[in-house]
Each structure stands twice: as structure tokens, then as C-alpha cells.
Scaffold this active site. Structure first.
Site, PDB file in Angstrom:
ATOM      1  CE1 TYR A  60      -7.635  28.607  -3.793  1.00  0.00           C
ATOM      2  CE2 TYR A  60      -9.289  29.154  -2.152  1.00  0.00           C
ATOM      3  CZ  TYR A  60      -8.017  28.732  -2.469  1.00  0.00           C
ATOM      4  OH  TYR A  60      -7.129  28.420  -1.478  1.00  0.00           O
ATOM      5  CG  PHE A 112      -5.739   0.655   4.540  1.00  0.00           C
ATOM      6  CD1 PHE A 112      -5.586  -0.473   3.754  1.00  0.00           C
ATOM      7  CD2 PHE A 112      -5.251   1.856   4.068  1.00  0.00           C
ATOM      8  CE1 PHE A 112      -4.954  -0.398   2.522  1.00  0.00           C
ATOM      9  CE2 PHE A 112      -4.615   1.945   2.834  1.00  0.00           C
ATOM     10  CZ  PHE A 112      -4.462   0.807   2.061  1.00  0.00           C
ATOM     11  CG  ASP A 113      -1.104   0.151   4.236  1.00  0.00           C
ATOM     12  OD1 ASP A 113      -2.144   0.755   3.927  1.00  0.00           O
ATOM     13  OD2 ASP A 113      -0.230  -0.141   3.410  1.00  0.00           O
ATOM     14  CG  ASP A 203     -10.904   3.306   6.157  1.00  0.00           C
ATOM     15  OD1 ASP A 203     -11.214   3.728   5.024  1.00  0.00           O
ATOM     16  OD2 ASP A 203      -9.761   2.908   6.447  1.00  0.00           O
ATOM     17  CB  ALA A 205     -11.716   2.639   0.842  1.00  0.00           C
ATOM     18  CE  LYS A 246      -7.999   2.142  -2.186  1.00  0.00           C
ATOM     19  NZ  LYS A 246      -7.936   2.544  -0.798  1.00  0.00           N
ATOM     20  CG  HIS A 438       4.342  -1.443   2.519  1.00  0.00           C
ATOM     21  ND1 HIS A 438       4.057  -0.720   3.655  1.00  0.00           N
ATOM     22  CD2 HIS A 438       3.385  -1.126   1.634  1.00  0.00           C
ATOM     23  CE1 HIS A 438       2.969  -0.021   3.452  1.00  0.00           C
ATOM     24  NE2 HIS A 438       2.537  -0.234   2.234  1.00  0.00           N
TER      25      HIS A 438
END
Ligand SMILES: *Cc1c(COP(=O)(O)O)cnc(C)c1O
Length: 446
Positions: A60, A112-113, A203, A205, A246, A438
Site C-alpha cells: 500500500y 486538450f479537451d 501537459d 502525454a 500515450k 462528444h
């Protein structure tokens, strides 16, 4: 791993689409022959990664697998504080809970969305400072993910520093077509942001794919290794959010990495509330171990070269057939220009969605709309936001399809393109959710 995929008939696909309310997210994977919906979590793991899964430590707190991941992330990025989370948007949720308050302004390059969703959910605003060249699909600018320094400075001049918690650089820039950001631009953003006392966050990714493009296209770095370029990129920020699905080369996972201990401490609290204890954050130990290995593999040149040249192969075949695509070809996907591909479909009838549906009907290939449905409504006026481009993204999973599949995809697209004059009717929305519509939107033929 190798898995079976199966073909279907056009009649079957027409029925399935109707049942799916013309939303490709509602299809079952068994109804899809070649799945280019996303490159997120859809790649294949290596022998070494499967080996790591066997050696995961599920403690843990303080698991060896966490330690392995922390060392790997620090080696690649220079960021010493690591918070694992279950995927990229969870990293956004935790970090933005820590750093963003109502009315804040977050400048960046085409957020990004989910990133935009997490900003707007906090009643803050994402301001797009991407260079104008990014919106001209014929423009061969080598770094169409770059930020426009003048646009960014205008934002910095228009709002007080306390209203701009950070500038967000997305590498590569997903929304503008998997386009890279140059190191020169990253440095310029950092210099300007320093003058205004605003930190830079990545960001990240597809950071490895971004580094590949820097090596290929930026003279100063052509002799650098991918890993050296990654370290250099990250040296201009105080931290990053990561979707490991990604360039982590795993099926699920994410993390936040920081060099700022104060932010790390605050973010740790949110990690515990939302994700789990700070040495696992919603990830199994074995998944952290596979991720540590995946990050190492994703930043090796031969892997990146084979990956990105496969994406290029698809793009070049389409260009050969005269199909309008975003140029230059991005790192993880080929983007079709739906306004040119289907000139007979009105903006109000969602040309990019219409094209994505036609491609599925033609050959069982699933892409995704990057257009008006994704752009959502303006949070204040509730009007549709019409983006500059209507795109269909064909994202290639990593280490999954062969070049033979790529040729099949290209041939199918040519068939649709050859009869594009006959496609004159689009779709209309019958139901939509308040945010990120979407994923769940329902449509019918217009
Ligand atoms: C995928 C992605 C995210 C969100 O990550 P998830 O793992 O899908 O939650 C954020 N930013 C960018 C640029 C992405 O590509």
C-alpha cells in the site's frame, strides 16, 4: 500480445450505427475492424513490460514499483516529486484543484479537451495562444504546436499575475493535430513567463514524440539523444501532468511530476482524496512497474522512428490520393480536413462527424470527430462553438497494426473520397450532456 479482429458487412454496420445513435463511442469493439478511435491506452506492451507486471510490488505504501517509477521519471524529466494517478485527467483534476481558482486564466497551445473541461469546470478560462500557422492545414511549418509569444504576452499584460497560475504547454499538441513544439519556442515561453513571474507546466502525454520531432527538425538538437532532449524540454517547466496511456506505453495510468515541493505537498492531499495514497494514486504496483519500463522504451530512437514513420506512411498514401489532410503529418495521428473532404455538408450538420461515420460505414474503421461536437457549447452563451477546422482524427495505436493494415485504411478512405459528392446530408443532435458532450451525444440523420 496478438488479438483477432473481424470484418463485418456494410448492412451490419448501418444497423450498429443506428443502435449507437450515430456516436462512434457507443460501438462495441467487436463491431470495429480497425480501431483508430484513439492511441490512448490501446498500444501493445513489450516482453520486458509483461515481465515487469510479474514483479510488481503491491504494498500500500512505499512499494518498490513506485520507487522504480519515481527514479525513471526523475531520470527522464528531472522532476523529483512524483504523484501517480489513474490517468491523465486525474492528474489534471489533482493539479488544477491545487493551482486553479475561479476566474483564473490558463494560457496555452490548444488545450486538450479534458484539460479544458477541468479548467472550465472550475469556472476558469483556457486561452489558446497557438500560432496562426497551426490552423492552415497546408502550411508546412515544422512546429505547429508552438505558442505565439505575442499572443501570450498579451494575455500576461491583460490580467494580473495572481489570476494566471501557470502557462500550459501541451507536447505534442493533440488538438492542433499531434504537432510538436520546438525547444526554441519552449525556451521563449519560459523566458517571457519568467518576466511576468508565471510558471510553466507541461501537459506531456506525447513528450517522447515531441522530442523525436525536435531531433528531426531542430538543427541544434540533431545529435542529441531522445532522452537528452526530454530532459532539456522539461528543464523549462516546474512540473508536468502525464497520461501514461500515450507515451508511457501502458494501457492505463498517469502521473504528476514536479520540482516544487510546496505544490507537491498541496497536491498530495488532493491525490489522497481523489486517487489513493501518494505512492500508488489509483495504480496497481505492477502497472507502475510496467510504466517505468514503458517510459524507457518510448524514449528510444528506433521505437519512435518506426512509430512515427508508420503514421507518416498513412498520411503520405492519403496525400497521394489527393485526400485533404493536415500537414505536416503529426506524431500519433492523421487528421482529415472534413470541410474540404465533404464540401456539401453544412457546419450545423457536423461535417467531421459525418465523415467519421461514413468511414466506419465503408470499412469498419473507427476514427473520431475533432470538430464542432468536441468543441462543445460556450459555457456562457450555450451556443455551439465552431472551431476553425473540422477534422477527423485517425489515431494509430502504438505497436499494434502492420503496414498492411495501413494500406487497407488508405484504400477505404479513397473509396469514400471518390464518392464524397454524393454525401449531402449530415446529422443533428437529439441529446447531449452539459460538459464533454462528444462522449455521450446522441444524433440522428438530418
Ligand atoms: C489523453 C490526454 C489527456 C488526458 O489523459 P487521459 O489519460 O485520457 O485521462 C490530457 N492531455 C493530453 C494532451 C492528452 O492527449
Amino acid at each position: 500480445m496478438v488479438e483477432e479482429i473481424s470484418q463485418s458487412t456494410r448492412e451490419q454496420r448501418e444497423i450498429w450505427l443506428q443502435e449507437a445513435h450515430y456516436n462512434l463511442f457507443n460501438l462495441k469493439s467487436s463491431q470495429v475492424f480497425i480501431d483508430l478511435l484513439t492511441d490512448s491506452g490501446t498500444g501493445a506492451m513489450s516482453d520486458k513490460q509483461w515481465g515487469e507486471l510479474m514483479m510488481g510490488d503491491e504494498s500500500y505504501a512505499g512499494s518498490r514499483s513506485f520507487e522504480k517509477l519515481q527514479k525513471q521519471v526523475e531520470k527522464l524529466t528531472g522532476f523529483q516529486f512524483l504523484l501517480p494517478v489513474h490517468q491523465g485527467r486525474a492528474a489534471e483534476n489533482v493539479l488544477f484543484s491545487t493551482m486553479i481558482k475561479e476566474n483564473d486564466i490558463i494560457p496555452g497551445n490548444s488545450h486538450f479537451d479534458t484539460t479544458k473541461g477541468h479548467i472550465e469546470f472550475r469556472k476558469a478560462h483556457a486561452v489558446d495562444c497557438t500560432i496562426d500557422e497551426a490552423f492552415d492545414i497546408e502550411n508546412l511549418h515544422p512546429f505547429k504546436g508552438n505558442l505565439d509569444i505575442q499572443k501570450l504576452e498579451k494575455v500576461y499584460q491583460s490580467y494580473p499575475k495572481k489570476q494566471i497560475p501557470f502557462c500550459l504547454i501541451t507536447i505534442t499538441c493533440n488538438t492542433s493535430g499531434g504537432q510538436p513544439v520546438s525547444l526554441e519556442n519552449i525556451k521563449a515561453v519560459k523566458n517571457l513567463s519568467d518576466q511576468y513571474g508565471i510558471p510553466v507546466i507541461f501537459d506531456a502525454a506525447r513528450f517522447a514524440e515531441n522530442a523525436y520531432f525536435i531531433k528531426q527538425r531542430e538543427e541544434n538538437y540533431k545529435n542529441w539523444s531522445i532522452k537528452e532532449i526530454c530532459k532539456e524540454m522539461f528543464s523549462y517547466g516546474i512540473g508536468m501532468t502525464m497520461s501514461s496511456k500515450k507515451d508511457g506505453l501502458v494501457n492505463i495510468g498517469g502521473f504528476i511530476a514536479l520540482n516544487d515541493e510546496k505544490i507537491f505537498r498541496k497536491a498530495s492531499n488532493f491525490t489522497i482524496i481523489y486517487e489513493g495514497f501518494i505512492t500508488y494514486g489509483g495504480m496497481a504496483g505492477r502497472d507502475m512497474a510496467a510504466l517505468a519500463q514503458g517510459l524507457d522504451e518510448a524514449t528510444e530512437f528506433p521505437y519512435l522512428e518506426s512509430r512515427i514513420s508508420q503514421v507518416e506512411l498513412l498520411g503520405n498514401l492519403l496525400i497521394e490520393y489527393g485526400i485533404p489532410v493536415q500537414k505536416p503529418i503529426g506524431g500519433h495521428a492523421v487528421f482529415l480536413d472534413a470541410l474540404k473532404f465533404l464540401p456539401n455538408i453544412k457546419r450545423e450538420e457536423f461535417p467531421a462527424q459525418t465523415l467519421a461515420l461514413e468511414i466506419y460505414k465503408e470499412a469498419g474503421i473507427r476514427g473520431v470527430e475533432i470538430g464542432t461536437i468536441l468543441a462543445d457549447r460556450d459555457p456562457e452563451t450555450r451556443e455551439n462553438r465552431y472551431p476553425k477546422l473540422e477534422l477527423v482524427r485517425l489515431a494509430l495505436p502504438r505497436r499494434t497494426y502492420t503496414d498492411n493494415h495501413i494500406r487497407y485504411i488508405a484504400a477505404a478512405l479513397k473509396n469514400v473520397f471518390d464518392r464524397s459528392d454524393e454525401i449531402t446530408k449530415g446529422y443533428k443532435i437529439t441529446w447531449e450532456s452539459e460538459i464533454l458532450r462528444h462522449f455521450t451525444v446522441k444524433l440522428e440523420q438530418a
